[in-house]
Design a protein around this motif. Sequence first.
Motif, PDB file in Angstrom:
ATOM      1  N   GLY A  81       0.750  -1.089   0.073  1.00  0.00           N
ATOM      2  CA  GLY A  81       0.102   0.206  -0.191  1.00  0.00           C
ATOM      3  C   GLY A  81       0.517   1.318   0.041  1.00  0.00           C
ATOM      4  O   GLY A  81       0.361   2.541  -0.271  1.00  0.00           O
ATOM      5  N   ARG A  82       2.068   0.821  -0.274  1.00  0.00           N
ATOM      6  CA  ARG A  82       2.794   2.297  -0.319  1.00  0.00           C
ATOM      7  C   ARG A  82       3.857   1.631  -1.503  1.00  0.00           C
ATOM      8  O   ARG A  82       3.918   1.166  -1.894  1.00  0.00           O
ATOM      9  CB  ARG A  82       3.499   2.396   0.655  1.00  0.00           C
ATOM     10  CG  ARG A  82       4.446   1.430   1.286  1.00  0.00           C
ATOM     11  CD  ARG A  82       5.995   1.774   1.962  1.00  0.00           C
ATOM     12  NE  ARG A  82       6.168   0.402   3.467  1.00  0.00           N
ATOM     13  CZ  ARG A  82       7.209   0.084   1.852  1.00  0.00           C
ATOM     14  NH1 ARG A  82       7.363  -0.299   1.110  1.00  0.00           N
ATOM     15  NH2 ARG A  82       8.076  -0.913   3.320  1.00  0.00           N
ATOM     16  N   MET A  83       4.540   2.879  -1.732  1.00  0.00           N
ATOM     17  CA  MET A  83       5.728   2.802  -2.564  1.00  0.00           C
ATOM     18  C   MET A  83       6.187   2.044  -2.521  1.00  0.00           C
ATOM     19  O   MET A  83       7.136   1.322  -1.211  1.00  0.00           O
ATOM     20  CB  MET A  83       6.055   4.424  -2.958  1.00  0.00           C
ATOM     21  CG  MET A  83       7.507   4.763  -2.134  1.00  0.00           C
ATOM     22  SD  MET A  83       8.816   6.449  -2.557  1.00  0.00           S
ATOM     23  CE  MET A  83       7.702   7.612  -2.330  1.00  0.00           C
ATOM     24  N   ALA A  84       7.241   1.330  -3.781  1.00  0.00           N
ATOM     25  CA  ALA A  84       8.741   0.298  -3.698  1.00  0.00           C
ATOM     26  C   ALA A  84       9.529   1.127  -2.146  1.00  0.00           C
ATOM     27  O   ALA A  84       9.462   2.243  -2.892  1.00  0.00           O
ATOM     28  CB  ALA A  84       8.455   0.214  -4.603  1.00  0.00           C
ATOM     29  N   GLY A 120      -3.845  -1.161  -3.649  1.00  0.00           N
ATOM     30  CA  GLY A 120      -3.180  -0.084  -2.267  1.00  0.00           C
ATOM     31  C   GLY A 120      -3.326   0.793  -3.683  1.00  0.00           C
ATOM     32  O   GLY A 120      -1.979   1.533  -3.445  1.00  0.00           O
ATOM     33  N   GLN A 121      -4.029   0.903  -4.788  1.00  0.00           N
ATOM     34  CA  GLN A 121      -3.361   1.902  -5.976  1.00  0.00           C
ATOM     35  C   GLN A 121      -3.117   3.285  -5.159  1.00  0.00           C
ATOM     36  O   GLN A 121      -2.527   3.744  -5.593  1.00  0.00           O
ATOM     37  CB  GLN A 121      -4.162   1.905  -6.552  1.00  0.00           C
ATOM     38  CG  GLN A 121      -3.673   0.140  -7.615  1.00  0.00           C
ATOM     39  CD  GLN A 121      -4.346   0.773  -9.405  1.00  0.00           C
ATOM     40  OE1 GLN A 121      -5.072   1.599  -9.415  1.00  0.00           O
ATOM     41  NE2 GLN A 121      -4.481  -0.494 -10.181  1.00  0.00           N
ATOM     42  N   GLU A 122      -4.444   3.875  -3.992  1.00  0.00           N
ATOM     43  CA  GLU A 122      -4.376   4.959  -4.074  1.00  0.00           C
ATOM     44  C   GLU A 122      -3.610   5.477  -2.392  1.00  0.00           C
ATOM     45  O   GLU A 122      -3.224   6.832  -2.560  1.00  0.00           O
ATOM     46  CB  GLU A 122      -6.276   4.862  -4.001  1.00  0.00           C
ATOM     47  CG  GLU A 122      -6.993   5.204  -5.347  1.00  0.00           C
ATOM     48  CD  GLU A 122      -8.759   5.289  -5.022  1.00  0.00           C
ATOM     49  OE1 GLU A 122      -8.434   5.925  -3.571  1.00  0.00           O
ATOM     50  OE2 GLU A 122      -9.039   6.234  -5.996  1.00  0.00           O
ATOM     51  N   THR A 123      -3.372   4.421  -1.923  1.00  0.00           N
ATOM     52  CA  THR A 123      -2.905   4.756  -0.922  1.00  0.00           C
ATOM     53  C   THR A 123      -1.131   4.543  -1.752  1.00  0.00           C
ATOM     54  O   THR A 123      -0.426   5.747  -1.319  1.00  0.00           O
ATOM     55  CB  THR A 123      -2.921   3.793  -0.229  1.00  0.00           C
ATOM     56  OG1 THR A 123      -2.438   2.692  -0.205  1.00  0.00           O
ATOM     57  CG2 THR A 123      -4.145   3.823   1.133  1.00  0.00           C
ATOM     58  N   SER A 127       1.445   7.996  -1.003  1.00  0.00           N
ATOM     59  CA  SER A 127       2.530   8.119  -0.458  1.00  0.00           C
ATOM     60  C   SER A 127       3.649   9.187  -1.880  1.00  0.00           C
ATOM     61  O   SER A 127       4.851   9.441  -1.030  1.00  0.00           O
ATOM     62  CB  SER A 127       2.999   6.949  -0.356  1.00  0.00           C
ATOM     63  OG  SER A 127       3.093   6.143  -1.435  1.00  0.00           O
ATOM     64  N   ILE A 128       3.798   8.656  -2.680  1.00  0.00           N
ATOM     65  CA  ILE A 128       4.007   9.286  -3.327  1.00  0.00           C
ATOM     66  C   ILE A 128       4.231  10.955  -3.652  1.00  0.00           C
ATOM     67  O   ILE A 128       5.129  12.049  -3.091  1.00  0.00           O
ATOM     68  CB  ILE A 128       4.479   9.041  -5.228  1.00  0.00           C
ATOM     69  CG1 ILE A 128       4.959   7.268  -5.232  1.00  0.00           C
ATOM     70  CG2 ILE A 128       4.939   9.761  -6.616  1.00  0.00           C
ATOM     71  CD1 ILE A 128       4.139   6.875  -6.531  1.00  0.00           C
ATOM     72  N   ILE A 129       2.738  11.505  -3.603  1.00  0.00           N
ATOM     73  CA  ILE A 129       1.714  12.726  -3.539  1.00  0.00           C
ATOM     74  C   ILE A 129       2.998  13.122  -2.992  1.00  0.00           C
ATOM     75  O   ILE A 129       3.302  14.305  -2.694  1.00  0.00           O
ATOM     76  CB  ILE A 129       0.614  12.728  -3.877  1.00  0.00           C
ATOM     77  CG1 ILE A 129       0.600  12.597  -5.442  1.00  0.00           C
ATOM     78  CG2 ILE A 129       0.562  14.253  -3.285  1.00  0.00           C
ATOM     79  CD1 ILE A 129      -1.001  12.138  -5.969  1.00  0.00           C
TER      80      ILE A 129
END
Length: 199
Positions: A81-84, A120-123, A127-129
């Motif tokens: 649910g977050r960026m790698a 977890g696309q939106e989360t 996390s990037i934004i």
Amino acid sequence: MSRILVLYYSSYGHTGKLAEAIAEGARDAGADVSIKRVPETAPDEVVKTAGFRHDESHELAEVGELADYDAILVGSPTRYGRMASQMAAFWDQTGGLWQKGALIGKVGAAFTSTASQHGGQETTLFSIITNLLHQGMTIVGLDYGFDGQLDLSAVHGNSPYGASTIAGGDGSRQPSDKDLAGAVYLGKKVANTAAKLTG
């Protein structure tokens, strides 16, 4: 002409395909576009065992060069649910840019890939934004001018927060035409926004 960086990490190529589509949209809008990837940080044994495939045609990005661009679109697959961690490690090195305010006023956007529709696309996009907002960047989302947002005829990615695709649990699903169209739309919108802000 705006200079745009499409910065991504991709383990199996899905996020990389979105990066290519985003670059296409930005170029169509008249921007000078570079596609670069962040370094792999996973141990070699993990990379080999998991079968990661990196597109060597895209050169590695360096943190210091981020300030050279008018807009940066950041893409990462979802990890819980977050960026790698590979992308997070890259942004963790941008403290010097933050201290100088080097990215303030630049345009930012996000894109991602997940294994499942609700993986977890939106989360991950948020996390990037979050990183981009802390750098003072102006965020562009994937608005409802892209009519693919409301189509219920097939499973697809994309949301108001950025472009996305669904890879499937085994990575066999490739970005659909609708997923890629959303990425092209986002790239074009970012390029047009950057041109207005820097023009």
